[in-house]
Write an enzyme that holds these catalytic residues in place. Structure first.
Site, PDB file in Angstrom:
ATOM      1  N   LEU A  64       1.126  -0.835   0.120  1.00 20.52           N
ATOM      2  CA  LEU A  64       0.032   0.083  -0.106  1.00 20.52           C
ATOM      3  C   LEU A  64       0.694   1.357  -0.357  1.00 20.52           C
ATOM      4  O   LEU A  64       2.377   1.350   0.232  1.00 20.52           O
ATOM      5  CB  LEU A  64      -1.309  -0.049   1.359  1.00 20.52           C
ATOM      6  CG  LEU A  64      -2.001  -1.139   1.498  1.00 20.52           C
ATOM      7  CD1 LEU A  64      -2.215  -1.336   3.038  1.00 20.52           C
ATOM      8  CD2 LEU A  64      -3.124  -1.016   0.655  1.00 20.52           C
ATOM      9  N   THR A  95       6.729   0.733   1.060  1.00 14.71           N
ATOM     10  CA  THR A  95       7.598   0.657   1.607  1.00 14.71           C
ATOM     11  C   THR A  95       7.443   2.432   2.495  1.00 14.71           C
ATOM     12  O   THR A  95       6.399   2.732   2.468  1.00 14.71           O
ATOM     13  CB  THR A  95       8.642   1.393   0.312  1.00 14.71           C
ATOM     14  OG1 THR A  95       9.081   0.705  -0.712  1.00 14.71           O
ATOM     15  CG2 THR A  95       8.986   1.822   0.889  1.00 14.71           C
ATOM     16  N   LYS A 170      15.261  -1.092   3.109  1.00  9.44           N
ATOM     17  CA  LYS A 170      14.227  -0.903   1.231  1.00  9.44           C
ATOM     18  C   LYS A 170      14.797   0.771   1.048  1.00  9.44           C
ATOM     19  O   LYS A 170      15.187   0.920  -0.218  1.00  9.44           O
ATOM     20  CB  LYS A 170      12.980  -0.473   1.426  1.00  9.44           C
ATOM     21  CG  LYS A 170      11.800  -0.518   0.834  1.00  9.44           C
ATOM     22  CD  LYS A 170      12.303  -1.016  -1.211  1.00  9.44           C
ATOM     23  CE  LYS A 170      11.436   0.147  -1.547  1.00  9.44           C
ATOM     24  NZ  LYS A 170      12.038  -0.036  -3.655  1.00  9.44           N
TER      25      LYS A 170
END
Ligand SMILES: NC(=O)c1ccc[n+]([C@@H]2O[C@H](COP(=O)([O-])OP(=O)(O)OC[C@H]3O[C@@H](n4cnc5c(N)ncnc54)[C@H](OP(=O)(O)O)[C@@H]3O)[C@@H](O)[C@H]2O)c1
Length: 299
Positions: A64, A95, A170
């Site tokens: 999302l 993320t 990330k």
């Protein structure tokens, strides 16, 4: 396996399609319900709410926009956590900041569910083909449970630590690319007066020591944007780049550091968004600074 995808935006839809191709029974839900139509036509089941989706499946995947979206889908009215989550695996791939994943993991575990985060590198095409790069965070035993599924979505999965570690990694993976997009725009400002073909220029740059992988995959799209063309289709938009940069700057502050290049890049991306570039593909971003600084304008 019965798998639910709660949120079928660009990445969620690609992941759901990939799982359907592999023969899984896929149930989907999306806030904007018509985004489920293509998947429904291909055989996906549609759930009426996140809670109904969680009730029907063994594994729930979420990918999302941001922390607010996670709060709405997990904790909102009829959210995932209002279902009985006992024994279910939640694979969270958005993320976002590490603390968002840590907080969510605690809530899922409190209901007897298993939580693994695995944000991914790679975009819609790689997601569709199961060629993402996953950075998983979670207890070793939980990541082991998720690994067979992750192996169907990713060409490479690295377990980088407990929940939150995947989010940290990330953000670290995305940072150089986002700064590179601006660096490339500035590089172009120095040589565009030579009148060389941007496709040739990207090919030349990709043969130099400063070249990242992005020039191989998205070089033609970037060249199109530099030439003033349209870098559609949109896979990862400029607004999402702004969201990631904002998260990086905030995350560094919580660690007592500043990220000067990232902050400057964020300011420029925010200007691009104000200038109407928010919904363009990220590969168009190298063209923003040359556009803002037209040729011949001497200072
Ligand atoms: N696109 C990429 O190349 C890429 C690659 C790697 C990672 N990611 C990450 O993956 C995540 C999704 O990216 P995307 O490109 O797929 O974005 P997207 O196409 O904009 O999809 C976002 C999804 O989040 C949902 N959403 C947003 N706010 C919500 C809310 N308040 N309540 C409920 N649902 C909400 C959207 O629902 P609606 O349809 O109703 O708006 C949609 O399902 C982001 O964290 C992004 O950074 C993206």
């Amino acid at each position: 396996m019965r798998i639910g995808v709660a949120g079928v935006g660009r990445m969620g839809e690609a992941i759901a399609s990939r799982l359907m191709d592999l023969g899984h029974q896929v149930t989907v839900w999306n806030r904007t319900s018509d985004k489920c139509n293509r998947l429904a036509a291909a055989g996906a089941r549609i759930a009426a709410s996140p809670a109904a989706l969680a009730q029907q499946v063994e594994i729930v995947i979420t990918i999302l926009t941001d922390q607010d979206a996670l709060a709405a889908v997990y904790e909102g009215a009829n959210g995932l956590l209002s279902a009985n989550v006992m024994g279910k695996l939640f694979l969270e791939m958005s993320t976002v900041a590490p603390e968002a994943e840590v907080a969510l993991a605690e809530k899922v575990r409190a209901g007897g569910g298993t939580f693994v985060e695995c944000p991914v590198g790679g975009t819609v095409g790689p997601a569709r083909e199961g060629k993402l790069l996953g950075v998983a965070g979670g207890a070793a035993a939980d990541v082991a449970v998720a690994r067979p599924l992750l192996g169907e979505l990713c060409r490479r999965v690295e377990h980088v630590g407990p929940v939150g570690a995947g989010a940290s990694m990330k953000l670290a993976l995305n940072l150089p690319l986002m700064i590179y997009y601006q660096a490339l725009g500035e590089s172009y400002v120095l040589c565009r007066h030579l009148g060389l073909d941007p496709r040739w220029l990207i090919e030349l740059l990709s043969d130099t020591s400063g070249a990242p992988n992005i020039l191989k995959g998205r070089g033609p799209k970037i060249a199109t944007a530099l030439a003033g063309g349209d870098a559609s289709p949109v896979a990862f938009d400029v607004a999402s780049i702004g969201k990631d940069l904002t998260t990086m700057v905030a995350e560094a502050r919580t660690r007592g550091a500043t990220l000067p290049l990232t902050e400057k890049t964020l300011a420029i991306v925010e200007e691009a968004a104000k200038d109407g570039w928010a919904n363009r593909d990220g590969a168009s971003l190298p063209a923003y600074w040359p556009w803002r600084n037209p040729e011949g304008k001497r200072q």
